[in-house]
Design a protein around this motif. Structure first.
Motif, PDB file in Angstrom:
ATOM      1  N   SER A   1      -5.323   5.075 -13.538  1.00 41.47           N
ATOM      2  CA  SER A   1      -5.398   6.143 -12.689  1.00 41.47           C
ATOM      3  C   SER A   1      -6.467   5.909 -11.594  1.00 41.47           C
ATOM      4  O   SER A   1      -7.278   5.022 -11.716  1.00 41.47           O
ATOM      5  CB  SER A   1      -6.138   7.328 -13.615  1.00 41.47           C
ATOM      6  N   TYR A   2      -6.133   6.714 -10.286  1.00 43.42           N
ATOM      7  CA  TYR A   2      -6.917   6.260  -9.451  1.00 43.42           C
ATOM      8  C   TYR A   2      -7.322   7.681  -8.449  1.00 43.42           C
ATOM      9  O   TYR A   2      -6.429   8.558  -8.892  1.00 43.42           O
ATOM     10  CB  TYR A   2      -6.183   5.424  -8.277  1.00 43.42           C
ATOM     11  N   THR A   3      -8.434   7.903  -7.954  1.00 40.21           N
ATOM     12  CA  THR A   3      -8.659   9.199  -7.266  1.00 40.21           C
ATOM     13  C   THR A   3      -8.971   8.692  -5.660  1.00 40.21           C
ATOM     14  O   THR A   3      -9.873   9.339  -4.839  1.00 40.21           O
ATOM     15  CB  THR A   3      -9.972   9.640  -7.838  1.00 40.21           C
ATOM     16  N   THR A   4      -8.078   7.941  -5.152  1.00 37.80           N
ATOM     17  CA  THR A   4      -8.189   7.544  -3.620  1.00 37.80           C
ATOM     18  C   THR A   4      -7.019   8.233  -2.969  1.00 37.80           C
ATOM     19  O   THR A   4      -6.043   8.418  -3.579  1.00 37.80           O
ATOM     20  CB  THR A   4      -8.374   6.026  -3.430  1.00 37.80           C
ATOM     21  N   PRO A   5      -7.108   8.443  -1.690  1.00 35.08           N
ATOM     22  CA  PRO A   5      -6.142   8.833  -1.005  1.00 35.08           C
ATOM     23  C   PRO A   5      -4.904   8.013  -0.773  1.00 35.08           C
ATOM     24  O   PRO A   5      -3.783   8.418  -0.989  1.00 35.08           O
ATOM     25  CB  PRO A   5      -6.575   9.073   0.620  1.00 35.08           C
ATOM     26  N   ASN A   6      -5.223   6.611  -0.995  1.00 34.35           N
ATOM     27  CA  ASN A   6      -3.784   5.649  -0.956  1.00 34.35           C
ATOM     28  C   ASN A   6      -4.373   4.416  -1.983  1.00 34.35           C
ATOM     29  O   ASN A   6      -5.469   4.402  -2.230  1.00 34.35           O
ATOM     30  CB  ASN A   6      -3.815   5.159   0.422  1.00 34.35           C
ATOM     31  N   ILE A   7      -3.309   3.971  -2.277  1.00 36.28           N
ATOM     32  CA  ILE A   7      -3.598   3.042  -3.321  1.00 36.28           C
ATOM     33  C   ILE A   7      -2.831   1.446  -3.028  1.00 36.28           C
ATOM     34  O   ILE A   7      -1.748   1.759  -2.333  1.00 36.28           O
ATOM     35  CB  ILE A   7      -3.153   3.567  -4.879  1.00 36.28           C
ATOM     36  N   THR A   8      -3.334   0.608  -3.324  1.00 35.32           N
ATOM     37  CA  THR A   8      -2.826  -0.743  -2.977  1.00 35.32           C
ATOM     38  C   THR A   8      -2.308  -1.336  -4.490  1.00 35.32           C
ATOM     39  O   THR A   8      -2.898  -1.596  -5.370  1.00 35.32           O
ATOM     40  CB  THR A   8      -3.699  -1.629  -2.409  1.00 35.32           C
ATOM     41  N   MET A   9      -0.709  -1.826  -4.442  1.00 35.94           N
ATOM     42  CA  MET A   9      -0.302  -2.206  -5.549  1.00 35.94           C
ATOM     43  C   MET A   9       0.115  -3.672  -5.382  1.00 35.94           C
ATOM     44  O   MET A   9       0.641  -4.073  -4.576  1.00 35.94           O
ATOM     45  CB  MET A   9       1.344  -1.414  -5.604  1.00 35.94           C
ATOM     46  N   ILE A  10      -0.271  -4.385  -6.565  1.00 32.14           N
ATOM     47  CA  ILE A  10       0.196  -5.811  -6.613  1.00 32.14           C
ATOM     48  C   ILE A  10       1.072  -6.009  -7.737  1.00 32.14           C
ATOM     49  O   ILE A  10       0.676  -5.648  -8.955  1.00 32.14           O
ATOM     50  CB  ILE A  10      -1.262  -6.837  -6.914  1.00 32.14           C
ATOM     51  N   PHE A  11       2.116  -6.146  -7.453  1.00 26.83           N
ATOM     52  CA  PHE A  11       3.400  -6.302  -8.437  1.00 26.83           C
ATOM     53  C   PHE A  11       3.429  -7.849  -9.189  1.00 26.83           C
ATOM     54  O   PHE A  11       4.043  -8.554  -8.348  1.00 26.83           O
ATOM     55  CB  PHE A  11       4.782  -5.984  -7.753  1.00 26.83           C
ATOM     56  N   SER A  12       2.753  -7.935 -10.056  1.00 32.28           N
ATOM     57  CA  SER A  12       2.508  -9.156 -10.925  1.00 32.28           C
ATOM     58  C   SER A  12       3.657  -9.511 -11.610  1.00 32.28           C
ATOM     59  O   SER A  12       3.866 -10.668 -12.128  1.00 32.28           O
ATOM     60  CB  SER A  12       1.382  -9.419 -11.501  1.00 32.28           C
ATOM     61  N   GLU A  13       4.327  -8.369 -11.802  1.00 36.50           N
ATOM     62  CA  GLU A  13       5.508  -8.441 -12.965  1.00 36.50           C
ATOM     63  C   GLU A  13       6.800  -7.751 -12.600  1.00 36.50           C
ATOM     64  O   GLU A  13       6.805  -6.885 -11.599  1.00 36.50           O
ATOM     65  CB  GLU A  13       4.982  -7.892 -14.415  1.00 36.50           C
ATOM     66  N   THR A  14       7.923  -8.359 -13.028  1.00 35.88           N
ATOM     67  CA  THR A  14       9.226  -7.743 -12.251  1.00 35.88           C
ATOM     68  C   THR A  14       9.314  -6.511 -13.214  1.00 35.88           C
ATOM     69  O   THR A  14       8.652  -6.248 -14.426  1.00 35.88           O
ATOM     70  CB  THR A  14      10.405  -8.610 -12.591  1.00 35.88           C
ATOM     71  N   GLY A  15      10.283  -5.482 -13.003  1.00 30.31           N
ATOM     72  CA  GLY A  15      10.593  -4.496 -13.935  1.00 30.31           C
ATOM     73  C   GLY A  15      10.381  -3.086 -12.908  1.00 30.31           C
ATOM     74  O   GLY A  15      10.607  -3.248 -11.724  1.00 30.31           O
TER      75      GLY A  15
ATOM     76  N   GLN B   1       0.774  -1.223   0.123  1.00 32.34           N
ATOM     77  CA  GLN B   1       0.025  -0.076  -0.080  1.00 32.34           C
ATOM     78  C   GLN B   1       1.017   1.209  -0.181  1.00 32.34           C
ATOM     79  O   GLN B   1       1.884   1.252   0.841  1.00 32.34           O
ATOM     80  CB  GLN B   1      -0.845   0.088   1.132  1.00 32.34           C
ATOM     81  N   TYR B   2       0.513   2.148  -0.723  1.00 33.60           N
ATOM     82  CA  TYR B   2       1.128   3.538  -1.056  1.00 33.60           C
ATOM     83  C   TYR B   2       0.177   4.582  -0.400  1.00 33.60           C
ATOM     84  O   TYR B   2      -0.903   4.597  -0.824  1.00 33.60           O
ATOM     85  CB  TYR B   2       1.650   3.768  -2.501  1.00 33.60           C
ATOM     86  N   PHE B   3       0.841   5.272   0.421  1.00 33.65           N
ATOM     87  CA  PHE B   3       0.037   6.450   1.033  1.00 33.65           C
ATOM     88  C   PHE B   3       0.421   7.967   0.460  1.00 33.65           C
ATOM     89  O   PHE B   3       1.601   8.021   0.193  1.00 33.65           O
ATOM     90  CB  PHE B   3       0.203   6.496   2.484  1.00 33.65           C
ATOM     91  N   SER B   4      -0.779   8.690   0.428  1.00 34.87           N
ATOM     92  CA  SER B   4      -0.435  10.066   0.096  1.00 34.87           C
ATOM     93  C   SER B   4       0.109  10.737   1.330  1.00 34.87           C
ATOM     94  O   SER B   4      -0.720  10.743   2.385  1.00 34.87           O
ATOM     95  CB  SER B   4      -1.661  10.844  -0.480  1.00 34.87           C
ATOM     96  N   ALA B   5       1.124  11.140   1.428  1.00 35.56           N
ATOM     97  CA  ALA B   5       1.542  12.089   2.537  1.00 35.56           C
ATOM     98  C   ALA B   5       1.365  13.770   2.297  1.00 35.56           C
ATOM     99  O   ALA B   5       2.333  14.397   2.565  1.00 35.56           O
ATOM    100  CB  ALA B   5       3.142  11.714   2.819  1.00 35.56           C
ATOM    101  N   ASP B   6       0.242  14.028   1.622  1.00 38.85           N
ATOM    102  CA  ASP B   6       0.125  15.439   1.199  1.00 38.85           C
ATOM    103  C   ASP B   6      -0.052  16.210   2.423  1.00 38.85           C
ATOM    104  O   ASP B   6      -0.729  15.914   3.459  1.00 38.85           O
ATOM    105  CB  ASP B   6      -1.380  15.601   0.427  1.00 38.85           C
ATOM    106  N   LEU B   7       0.254  17.573   2.200  1.00 35.54           N
ATOM    107  CA  LEU B   7       0.150  18.540   3.422  1.00 35.54           C
ATOM    108  C   LEU B   7      -0.314  19.717   2.728  1.00 35.54           C
ATOM    109  O   LEU B   7      -0.112  20.271   1.727  1.00 35.54           O
ATOM    110  CB  LEU B   7       1.470  18.686   4.086  1.00 35.54           C
TER     111      LEU B   7
END
Length: 732
Positions: A243-257, A212-218
């Protein structure tokens, strides 16, 4: 004339009036005439008299005052009128402040109030602050040290955040002393902070990771922080964009790179933040590792599991993963000694923390070898097979034994004796014996308060105890794999207490006790002991049956002798006594023997046969004629046939009766001379006595009481007949 200082004065201050009047002729001035007129019409003070000046003009309040003075000399001449004007004023406060020209909505602006307080007149100043926007006034506060926060105006007056961001704002300060006031104004501009976007999260990952990646906006405008709108743009390793419009997003890294994240925010005013970006390098995922820890056994040294206490095995392992990925599944495989798969288990792990598996009981055969391997699964990868662990589930032996003596006593139920021979017979069993198991025996014996020692190692053995007491017999049975069980049994080796039976006195009846004619009788008893123990000690007690008190006692005597002599001077004649005996065999005292009863009665009788006085005189007369002496030739024991026999018995022991029997079947009961019953008297006569032949006649005196009979015999001689003499004598 006169002077006034100051001519313009605050209503809170004072005027000073100095008289300057004089007479050109130097005549004395005797009359002063003053008038003070306010605002041209109101005379507030007037005076006619000696030299004087008016009071403080300011005390009459705000206004314009004309002061007029005329003087007269002692000759009656008046001067012309002299006047001056005094103005009494209230000075208004002078409003003044400074503040920043630009502020933000959340700023709590401290306004520097420069208004003198109190004012020139010394009056306290009151303040009113108003914000003015597009021609309208909005109350801010009344403090002398006022703070201004635009957000408060938004909250109070319904402004929108966007609406207040403008340069048309003014702040007005009105200062008043209660009568007069003044106002100062300053223009200011309300600004907005642009939000600052930032991304919080790692810049590296492994394939199949979910992060999960978080927006650390101020936003420095705190009112905007909770209203930010969030925007994300994700470019994966293949170039696809989402594209996403949520405060945080969850990433599933199914591929390398390399993945690229871009993020920004827009506040409620509509201002867009910077665009934050993060490049994430995704590496290939590595397989996990499983290490079995339990059971600990190896093929060469397998773990022995107790089928009763442990049952089938609990498998425990350690899990690790290079990327710290959680365990998702595990698999366990069990093989026989011949490498045949006996059981396979595969389970999901929803928590990621499962590290053990309990094999259901009775899954595996007993007394057989089994080897287990394991594998763990995470992120689409199974680990390599784990290390191997080996175990055997062993049925423990079941202890058991019987305890029987040669006399048929069960030592597990009843006490046994030292004369018994005890057979301890093992009855242990083991369900695995048909499969090749075996059991061995060990017996341990522990006396109460003593130390345990090995008593035997055979299944069955015989023991005879040499001491009394309580013993704990512990049987330990062990099978060929080392599992053991034990069984304990308490054995009581009892002492059969000795028995004493009194043989003298012999009477068992209180009413008919044994009568002894000595005050120091010897108490005797018989001793029996089933264990063959000799008498070691004894105790004898003699008890007064009237009082119940112990009259004599031996105390505890260490002796094997089975008799005891009552000491002198303790027994009383004709008193009934009970006797008790206890004996000790070296282990236990006997019970108190059955009581025997006795009484001391010193019954005696001594008989005497005498002549009547007349016949004794005749005897002595006869002797004198024959021999010249009174006692010869007829001694005192020589009687003539036909005499009366005077009888006397001297007794002890208070007989109840004394009876005299005479040869020929004649009897008489004697009579006691008094209550002491020590002397008994009587006379025996029968007409047939005249025919008694010459020779001996025996008198038997028999004394009797309730306890004893005593006898005494007296023999006299009959010689001649009384008719040979001229008279016969008989006591009536």
């Amino acid at each position: 004339m006169f002077t006034v200082e100051p001519s313009i004065v605050s209503y809170r201050k004072a005027t000073t009036i100095i008289d300057k009047s004089y007479d050109p002729d130097n005549d004395p001035l005797d009359t002063y005439q003053w008038s003070v007129v306010k605002d041209g019409w109101q005379t507030v003070w007037s005076y006619t008299g000696g030299a004087s000046t008016p009071p403080n003009i300011a005390s009459y309040g705000v206004g314009s005052y004309v002061l007029t003075l005329k003087v007269r000399d002692n000759r009656g001449l008046w001067s012309g009128a002299y006047s001056q004007t005094v103005k009494v004023m209230n000075h208004p406060p002078v409003a003044n402040f400074i503040m920043p020209a630009e502020i933000y909505r959340d700023d709590a602006v401290a306004i520097e109030n420069l208004t003198p307080n109190p004012d020139e007149d010394g009056d306290n100043v009151m303040f009113t602050w108003n914000a003015k926007y597009r021609g309208a006034n909005y109350f801010v506060g009344n403090s002398s040290s006022q703070k201004l926060t635009v957000q408060n105006l938004i909250n109070l007056y319904g402004f929108t955040p966007k609406q207040v961001v403008d340069n048309l704002w003014e702040l007005h300060l009105t200062a008043t002393d209660g009568s007069l006031s003044s106002t100062a104004a300053r223009s200011f501009r309300v600004l907005n902070h642009a939000p600052a976007a930032a991304i919080q999260g790692p810049d590296t990952a492994n394939q199949f990771d979910t992060i999960q990646y978080f927006s650390a906006d101020l936003d420095a405008d705190t009112a905007d922080q909770g209203t930010l709108r969030y925007f994300w743009q994700v470019t994966d390793s293949s170039g696809q964009i989402k594209s996403y419009t949520t405060p945080n997003i969850t990433m599933i890294f199914s591929e390398t790179g390399t993945y690229r994240l871009e993020h920004w925010a827009i506040d409620q005013i509509g201002i867009k933040s910077n665009i934050a970006s993060l490049d994430i390098n995704v590496f290939p995922n590595l397989a996990p590792t499983m290490i079995l820890n339990r059971p600990a056994g190896t093929v060469a040294n397998p773990t022995i599991l107790d089928a009763e206490l442990q049952g089938d095995p609990l498998i425990e392992w350690t899990y690790s993963d290079p990327e710290n990925d959680a365990q998702e599944k595990y698999r366990l495989e069990f093989f026989t000694k011949d490498s045949i798969l006996a059981k396979s288990v595969e389970n999901s792990d929803l928590t990621g923390w499962v590290r053990q598996y309990q094999v259901p009981n009775l899954t595996f055969e007993r007394f057989e070898y089994f080897t287990v391997y394991g594998r763990a699964y995470s992120k689409l990868s199974w680990s390599e097979p784990s290390n191997e662990k080996t175990f055997i589930i062993d049925n423990p032996p079941q202890p058991g034994f019987t305890l029987m003596t040669d006399t048929g006593r069960n030592a597990a139920v009843v006490p046994i004796y030292r004369t018994d021979k005890l057979t301890i017979q093992g009855t242990a069993s083991d369900p695995d014996i048909p499969s090749g198991d075996s059991i061995s025996y060990s017996y341990y014996l522990k006396p109460f308060g003593g130390s345990e020692g090995l008593a035997g190692s055979q299944s069955t053995f015989t023991k005879q105890f040499s001491t009394n007491g309580t013993f704990i017999l512990r049987q330990v049975v062990t099978d060929s794999l080392g599992l053991s069980r034990e069984l304990m049994q308490t054995i009581t080796v009892a002492n059969r207490i000795p028995v004493a039976n009194i043989t003298y006195p012999a009477s068992s009846s209180q009413t008919v006790p044994t009568v002894t004619n000595t005050l120091t009788p010897v108490i005797k008893w018989g001793y029996q002991d089933e264990d063959g123990d000799e008498q070691q000690r004894y105790k004898v007690r003699v008890i007064n049956l009237t009082t119940g008190a112990v009259t004599a006692q031996s105390g505890e005597q260490a002796s094997s002798v089975q008799e005891w002599k009552v000491p002198a001077a303790v027994l009383t004649e004709n008193q009934k006594y009970a006797v008790e005996v206890e004996v000790y065999d070296g282990f236990s005292w006997s019970g108190i023997s059955p009581r025997k009863y006795f009484m001391v009665n010193l019954l005696t009788v001594q008989g005497g046969v005498r002549h009547t006085a007349e016949w004794n005189t005749n005897r002595q007369t006869y002797n004198m004629k024959k021999s010249g002496t009174a006692e010869s030739p007829r001694g005192y024991s020589v009687f003539w046939a036909g005499e009366s026999f005077v009888l006397r018995a001297d007794t002890t022991g208070m007989p109840d009766s004394v009876e005299v029997s005479m040869t020929g079947g004649y009897h008489i009961l004697l009579t006691p001379s008094d209550s002491s019953r020590t002397v008994w008297n009587g006379e025996l006569y029968n007409s047939s006595f005249e025919r008694l032949p010459d020779g001996p006649v025996t008198f038997t005196f028999t004394a009797k009481n309730a306890f004893s009979t005593k006898m005494d015999t007296v023999t006299v001689t009959i010689q001649g007949n009384w008719q040979d003499y001229f008279q016969s004598h008989r006591i009536k």
